[in-house]
Enzyme design. Structure first.
Site, short mmCIF file in Angstrom:
data_model
loop_
_atom_site.label_atom_id
_atom_site.label_comp_id
_atom_site.label_asym_id
_atom_site.label_seq_id
_atom_site.Cartn_x
_atom_site.Cartn_y
_atom_site.Cartn_z
N GLY A 240 63.19 56.99 71.48
CA GLY A 240 63.50 55.63 71.93
C GLY A 240 63.07 54.57 70.94
O GLY A 240 63.79 53.59 70.70
N HIS A 241 61.89 54.75 70.33
CA HIS A 241 61.40 53.77 69.35
C HIS A 241 62.31 53.76 68.11
O HIS A 241 62.54 52.70 67.51
CB HIS A 241 59.97 54.11 68.93
CG HIS A 241 58.99 54.04 70.05
ND1 HIS A 241 58.74 52.89 70.77
CD2 HIS A 241 58.18 54.98 70.60
CE1 HIS A 241 57.83 53.12 71.69
NE2 HIS A 241 57.49 54.38 71.61
N CYS A 242 62.81 54.93 67.74
CA CYS A 242 63.72 55.03 66.58
C CYS A 242 65.04 54.32 66.88
O CYS A 242 65.61 53.63 66.02
CB CYS A 242 63.99 56.49 66.24
SG CYS A 242 62.51 57.45 65.85
#
Length: 498
Positions: free
Chosen positions: A58-60
């Site tokens: 998700g952060h990517c």
């Protein structure tokens, strides 16, 4: 000739195919790097910022559009810096080689040598960081147009106005500019620029696209004071916690934070934030005011860390992120401007007592072979000079702790009739101790009878290993170095010292 032509065509086709294996393709201006072309990329380009990512992360996914935007900005500036990315789930060998342990991991390569990336995850933050690493610490602003473009092109811009750029004050300004990676600095000695912004020689101004629009540094120009000024003024008076701001909040120079837990769905942001701004302004360089949207699932762990339930929102807590982290809870939970001001004032005057989490003591805490500990009964049970007491500090969500349950239960069953051994456990996410800090789960400590000396278990988490640890009084499962360290460092006082 016909066959010769076919032969040359085949050879050229093979050459193209072989060349493609090591060629570097781009996607939206970002180099696509693999094991085959990685070394070529960091060798042929003087500066490369590389993101190691996982497609499911998700952060990517949140970083991806900002990364593309940053690549475009650098291209528009005709910068030598290139951005690249590696799918670490495919290029596992490459990721392992560069010590990738989480996603996304960013590394900056200068002439092939890597350094850890220390900037933010917004496009402007990425661009500012890499430009700082590759150019002068502060951009020279020789004209009004250059100064305007610099200010307009950045969310935050710090400018030093020095008629003599070789003066001690100017040199100190440049030293700070060189050490602050996440903000762009400019410097000007132009009379026209001085006149445009109506500043005197030696002034330092931080221009920003939020709150008051700009802030002037006042007081003695020291490195520490200037860094604190930039750190405090670069963020909004009240900053919202999210993936993009987390690093600036918790990695910044201001280590005391007022955390405001609010519900966007419930309208708390509109109801409370404006009224708290005066307090935020008063304590700007001492305490960072942070809002946390309690509606977001990702923030549930933060609530848990403070021993809070969602039903308690809106609420506030203070935290000091020093080596010995401390948390504070207000007696009055209301988020009125007056109450917030009183709470933070008492904190800055060192009039608050630390808040330690504790669960209620269960009535049947000693019914099972594994005794249940909370903060209030810990010292009474554990610091018993007549018994060796083994304590597991666990977290309910910890997978290793869950795997240990049947083994620990069996251990307690084995020693349940012992008069000199007691097996206990404590949920360290819901109970805190003044004298003992737990940083990993599970942590297993033996509190020895007699002098309550503490020995931490570092052996295999097996019934046999734990049994031997108890039977040898804490000798088994320790290296010689650990045993020596334990002799030097007892982190729990004896009963007669309490």
């Amino acid at each position: 000739m016909k066959y010769l032509s076919v032969f040359f065509f085949a050879i050229s086709t093979i050459a193209v195919v072989l060349g493609d294996e090591s060629s570097i393709q781009e996607e939206d201006g970002v180099l696509i790097l693999t094991k085959k072309n990685f070394q070529q990329a960091v060798t042929d380009n003087q500066f490369v910022l590389v993101e190691f990512y996982a497609p499911w992360c998700g952060h990517c996914k949140a970083l991806a559009p900002e990364y593309v935007k940053a690549a475009k900005q650098l291209a528009d500036l005709s910068s030598e810096v290139k951005l690249g990315k590696v799918d670490a789930t495919v290029e596992t060998e490459l990721a392992e080689e560069h010590g990738v342990r989480g996603y996304p991991t960013l590394k900056f390569f200068r002439k092939g040598s890597p350094v850890e990336y220390g900037g933010g995850r917004q496009a402007d933050d990425i661009v500012n960081w890499v430009l700082k690493k590759t150019g002068p610490p502060a951009k020279s602003l020789a004209s009004v147009d250059e100064a305007k473009a610099f200010i307009d092109g950045n969310n935050v811009a710090v400018i030093g106005f020095f008629k003599d750029t070789d003066s001690d004050a100017a040199k100190l300004f440049l030293d700070v500019a060189n050490s602050v990676d996440d903000q762009p600095f400019g410097i000007s000695s132009s009379e026209d620029v001085f006149g445009e912004y109506q500043v005197e020689d030696g002034k330092i101004v931080l221009f920003k696209k939020f709150d008051e629009g700009k802030a002037e540094f006042s007081g003695e120009v020291t490195e520490e004071a200037l860094k604190r000024f930039v750190a405090s003024q670069s963020l909004p008076l009240i900053v919202e916690f999210n993936h993009d701001t987390a690093q600036k909040i918790f990695g910044g120079d201001i280590k005391s934070h007022l955390l405001l837990f609010l519900s966007k769905e419930g309208g708390d942001f509109d109801k409370y934030v404006e009224g708290i701004k005066e307090s935020a302004k008063k304590f700007r360089e001492q305490v960072l005011f942070v809002t946390i949207n309690a509606d977001e699932e990702d923030h549930e762990r933060i609530l848990e860390f403070f021993g809070m339930k969602k039903q308690e929102v809106p609420a506030m807590r203070l935290i000091r992120l020093e080596e010995d982290m401390a948390k504070y809870k207000p007696e009055n939970p209301e988020l009125t401007p007056e109450n917030v001001l009183a709470f933070v004032t008492a904190f800055t005057e060192d009039k608050l007592k630390k808040h330690l989490l504790s669960q209620d003591l269960p009535e049947d805490w000693d019914k099972e072979p594994v005794k249940v500990l909370v903060s209030t009964n810990f010292d009474e049970v554990v610091l018993d000079t007549e018994k060796d007491v083994l304590v597991e500090f666990y977290a309910p969500w910890c997978g290793h702790c869950k795997q240990l349950v049947p083994i620990y239960d069996a251990l307690a069953e084995k020693f349940k009739d012992s008069k000199t051994v007691l097996i206990a456990k404590m949920d360290a996410t819901a109970n805190e101790l003044e004298h003992t800090k737990i940083t990993s789960f599970p942590t297993i400590k033996l509190y020895q009878k007699g002098d309550n000396k503490v020995v931490e278990y570092s052996g295999e988490r097996t019934l046999e290993g734990l049994s031997k640890f108890l039977e040898t009084g804490g000798v088994y499962g320790q290296s010689a170095e650990e045993a020596e360290e334990e002799d030097e460092d007892d982190d729990v006082p004896r009963k007669d010292e309490l």
